[in-house]
Design a protein around this motif. Structure first.
Motif, PDB file in Angstrom:
ATOM      1  N   ASP A  22       0.813  -1.214   0.000  1.00 50.30           N
ATOM      2  CA  ASP A  22       0.000   0.000   0.000  1.00 50.30           C
ATOM      3  C   ASP A  22       0.853   1.273   0.000  1.00 50.30           C
ATOM      4  OD1 ASP A  22       0.973  -0.196   2.561  1.00 50.30           O
ATOM      5  OD2 ASP A  22      -0.971  -0.053   3.569  1.00 50.30           O
ATOM      6  N   ALA A  23       2.142   1.105  -0.292  1.00 54.27           N
ATOM      7  CA  ALA A  23       3.016   2.275  -0.402  1.00 54.27           C
ATOM      8  C   ALA A  23       2.665   3.047  -1.671  1.00 54.27           C
ATOM      9  CB  ALA A  23       4.478   1.845  -0.428  1.00 54.27           C
ATOM     10  N   TYR A  24       3.064   4.298  -1.705  1.00 55.86           N
ATOM     11  CA  TYR A  24       2.825   5.131  -2.885  1.00 55.86           C
ATOM     12  C   TYR A  24       4.155   5.698  -3.366  1.00 55.86           C
ATOM     13  CZ  TYR A  24       1.374   9.035  -5.831  1.00 55.86           C
ATOM     14  OH  TYR A  24       1.223   9.904  -6.882  1.00 55.86           O
ATOM     15  N   ILE A  25       4.423   5.536  -4.668  1.00 52.84           N
ATOM     16  CA  ILE A  25       5.644   6.065  -5.279  1.00 52.84           C
ATOM     17  C   ILE A  25       5.292   7.263  -6.145  1.00 52.84           C
ATOM     18  CG2 ILE A  25       7.577   5.600  -6.823  1.00 52.84           C
ATOM     19  CD1 ILE A  25       7.284   2.619  -6.135  1.00 52.84           C
ATOM     20  N   LEU A  26       5.915   8.394  -5.847  1.00 52.12           N
ATOM     21  CA  LEU A  26       5.752   9.599  -6.650  1.00 52.12           C
ATOM     22  C   LEU A  26       7.083   9.887  -7.325  1.00 52.12           C
ATOM     23  CD1 LEU A  26       4.259  12.184  -7.564  1.00 52.12           C
ATOM     24  CD2 LEU A  26       5.059  13.270  -5.448  1.00 52.12           C
ATOM     25  N   ASP A  27       7.086   9.892  -8.644  1.00 54.20           N
ATOM     26  CA  ASP A  27       8.305  10.151  -9.402  1.00 54.20           C
ATOM     27  C   ASP A  27       8.147  11.494 -10.108  1.00 54.20           C
ATOM     28  OD1 ASP A  27      10.491  10.113 -11.208  1.00 54.20           O
ATOM     29  OD2 ASP A  27      10.488   7.922 -11.192  1.00 54.20           O
ATOM     30  N   ILE A  28       9.017  12.451  -9.794  1.00 56.62           N
ATOM     31  CA  ILE A  28       8.932  13.776 -10.413  1.00 56.62           C
ATOM     32  C   ILE A  28      10.132  14.059 -11.302  1.00 56.62           C
ATOM     33  CG2 ILE A  28       7.595  14.647  -8.449  1.00 56.62           C
ATOM     34  CD1 ILE A  28      10.165  16.213  -7.635  1.00 56.62           C
ATOM     35  N   ALA A  29      10.961  13.036 -11.557  1.00 57.31           N
ATOM     36  CA  ALA A  29      12.144  13.223 -12.393  1.00 57.31           C
ATOM     37  C   ALA A  29      11.730  13.373 -13.853  1.00 57.31           C
ATOM     38  CB  ALA A  29      13.093  12.044 -12.233  1.00 57.31           C
ATOM     39  N   SER A  30      12.633  13.929 -14.641  1.00 55.42           N
ATOM     40  CA  SER A  30      12.363  14.120 -16.065  1.00 55.42           C
ATOM     41  C   SER A  30      11.984  12.797 -16.726  1.00 55.42           C
ATOM     42  CB  SER A  30      13.595  14.702 -16.763  1.00 55.42           C
ATOM     43  OG  SER A  30      13.975  15.926 -16.175  1.00 55.42           O
ATOM     44  N   LYS A  31      11.108  12.884 -17.712  1.00 51.15           N
ATOM     45  CA  LYS A  31      10.636  11.717 -18.438  1.00 51.15           C
ATOM     46  C   LYS A  31      11.810  10.909 -18.983  1.00 51.15           C
ATOM     47  CE  LYS A  31       6.678  10.869 -21.446  1.00 51.15           C
ATOM     48  NZ  LYS A  31       5.701  11.509 -22.357  1.00 51.15           N
ATOM     49  N   PRO A  32      11.841   9.592 -18.809  1.00 48.84           N
ATOM     50  CA  PRO A  32      10.780   8.688 -18.341  1.00 48.84           C
ATOM     51  C   PRO A  32      10.779   8.424 -16.834  1.00 48.84           C
ATOM     52  CG  PRO A  32      12.615   7.384 -19.163  1.00 48.84           C
ATOM     53  CD  PRO A  32      13.016   8.833 -19.336  1.00 48.84           C
ATOM     54  N   GLY A  33      11.450   9.273 -16.064  1.00 46.06           N
ATOM     55  CA  GLY A  33      11.509   9.069 -14.618  1.00 46.06           C
ATOM     56  C   GLY A  33      12.595   8.096 -14.227  1.00 46.06           C
ATOM     57  N   GLY A  34      12.645   7.783 -12.928  1.00 44.51           N
ATOM     58  CA  GLY A  34      13.681   6.869 -12.443  1.00 44.51           C
ATOM     59  C   GLY A  34      13.130   5.634 -11.780  1.00 44.51           C
ATOM     60  N   THR A  35      11.836   5.346 -12.022  1.00 44.61           N
ATOM     61  CA  THR A  35      11.159   4.215 -11.387  1.00 44.61           C
ATOM     62  C   THR A  35      10.858   3.125 -12.398  1.00 44.61           C
ATOM     63  OG1 THR A  35      10.112   5.692  -9.762  1.00 44.61           O
ATOM     64  CG2 THR A  35       9.080   3.545 -10.101  1.00 44.61           C
ATOM     65  N   ASP A  36      10.980   1.884 -11.962  1.00 44.93           N
ATOM     66  CA  ASP A  36      10.553   0.742 -12.787  1.00 44.93           C
ATOM     67  C   ASP A  36       9.044   0.611 -12.604  1.00 44.93           C
ATOM     68  OD1 ASP A  36       9.947  -1.700 -13.940  1.00 44.93           O
ATOM     69  OD2 ASP A  36      11.812  -2.647 -13.273  1.00 44.93           O
ATOM     70  N   PHE A  37       8.292   1.320 -13.442  1.00 47.38           N
ATOM     71  CA  PHE A  37       6.838   1.375 -13.285  1.00 47.38           C
ATOM     72  C   PHE A  37       6.186   0.017 -13.545  1.00 47.38           C
ATOM     73  CE2 PHE A  37       7.983   5.805 -14.076  1.00 47.38           C
ATOM     74  CZ  PHE A  37       7.301   6.432 -13.037  1.00 47.38           C
ATOM     75  N   ALA A  38       6.742  -0.746 -14.468  1.00 41.78           N
ATOM     76  CA  ALA A  38       6.195  -2.075 -14.753  1.00 41.78           C
ATOM     77  C   ALA A  38       6.333  -2.978 -13.531  1.00 41.78           C
ATOM     78  CB  ALA A  38       6.903  -2.686 -15.956  1.00 41.78           C
ATOM     79  N   CYS A  39       7.461  -2.861 -12.852  1.00 41.37           N
ATOM     80  CA  CYS A  39       7.686  -3.660 -11.648  1.00 41.37           C
ATOM     81  C   CYS A  39       6.721  -3.242 -10.546  1.00 41.37           C
ATOM     82  CB  CYS A  39       9.134  -3.500 -11.184  1.00 41.37           C
ATOM     83  SG  CYS A  39       9.529  -4.418  -9.674  1.00 41.37           S
ATOM     84  N   ALA A  40       6.527  -1.949 -10.380  1.00 40.73           N
ATOM     85  CA  ALA A  40       5.594  -1.462  -9.358  1.00 40.73           C
ATOM     86  C   ALA A  40       4.194  -2.004  -9.623  1.00 40.73           C
ATOM     87  CB  ALA A  40       5.588   0.054  -9.343  1.00 40.73           C
TER      88      ALA A  40
END
Length: 282
Positions: free
Chosen positions: A222-240
């Motif tokens: 139930d954690a929330y990840i907010l990514d504000i880095a330049s596109k495409p960001g620094g998060t593995d969104f598919a993994c999340a």
């Protein structure tokens, strides 16, 4: 600043900027590119009006203009040599084009004053995003902030002010040292998986793949990840998504949450840039 200033309107920042400049007595022409169906029409107008322009203000980022190839063609063929060009996050191709033509330009995101002032609006907007999307209060929550540049620093400090337990993840030792001197617990990304355990929120400010599977899999579901880095960001969104964790890439926060304040920030940057160019021309 004499002559006409052309503004490509991509969000409310440019709307307010046009209002500010007009009140100062400047001649302003606005070309609204927010409607994708009329972008070509607006670019045709840009081509027509550029010859008499003293300044051209492009969006932040410039890639908000949908027809990038068409924009670059216009900049190459129709932009007068003495027109000052301003925008945010120019592409490498655009930089090379402007440099080759000897056009004087300013990237707002490379103006240190702009980035510092924008960081405040970004931090406040980021907190609004966290409040809207996390099921937890900020006060008392364990929150990871990845990166400790202007935005990371501002976000971490405001979160601490709201009672969060903030941990900073940073790659460089000197950055972690600075965060520690500012009173934060700061560690290398190697300790990211351990720190992710029990974290209610994570805010990424690093424009590189740093929020990876090894960190994401240790976050509560139930954690929330907010990514504000330049596109495409620094998060593995598919993994999340795979782990059922909400992760959002939210760009242009100042324009969304504090557009008028951001417009004043840009106007002051324009004034500094124009004054500098004027002094060079003397």
């Amino acid at each position: 600043m004499n002559g006409q200033t052309i503004l490509l309107i991509s969000d409310m920042r440019q709307v307010y900027l046009a209002e500010i400049l007009t009140k100062k007595g400047m001649s302003v022409r606005c070309l609204d590119i927010r409607n994708s169906q009329t972008v070509e029409e607006q670019l045709l107008k840009l081509k027509k009006f550029l010859a008499g322009a003293a300044m051209l203000v492009l969006p932040i980022p410039v890639t908000k203009v949908p027809e990038q190839e068409r924009l670059n063609e216009i900049l190459n063929k129709n932009l007068a040599n003495d027109t000052l060009v301003l925008g945010g996050c120019f592409t490498e191709e655009q930089r090379e084009l402007l440099d080759r033509r000897g056009i004087r330009y300013l990237d707002f995101m490379e103006d240190e004053v702009v980035t510092q002032e924008n960081a405040v609006a970004t931090a406040e907007g980021a907190i609004a995003e966290l409040t809207n999307h996390s099921p937890y209060n900020i006060e008392g929550a364990k929150i990871l902030v990845t990166g400790y540049g202007n935005c990371g620093k501002a976000i971490a400090k405001k979160l601490r002010g709201l009672g969060a337990r903030v941990t900073v993840l940073a790659r460089r030792r000197e950055v972690r040292k600075q965060a520690k001197e500012d009173g934060f617990y700061a560690v290398d990304f190697a300790f990211g998986p351990e720190e992710a355990m029990g974290a209610a929120m994570l805010v990424n400010t690093v424009p590189a793949p740093v929020v990876t599977r090894v960190i994401i899999k240790e976050l509560p579901r139930d954690a929330y990840i907010l990514d504000i880095a330049s596109k495409p960001g620094g998060t593995d969104f598919a993994c999340a998504k795979e782990f059922g964790i909400r992760a959002d890439l939210v760009l242009g926060i100042p324009g969304k949450y504090a557009p008028k304040e951001s417009a004043y920030i840009l106007e002051r940057s324009m004034e500094r840039f124009a004054a500098k160019q004027k002094s060079i021309d003397r």
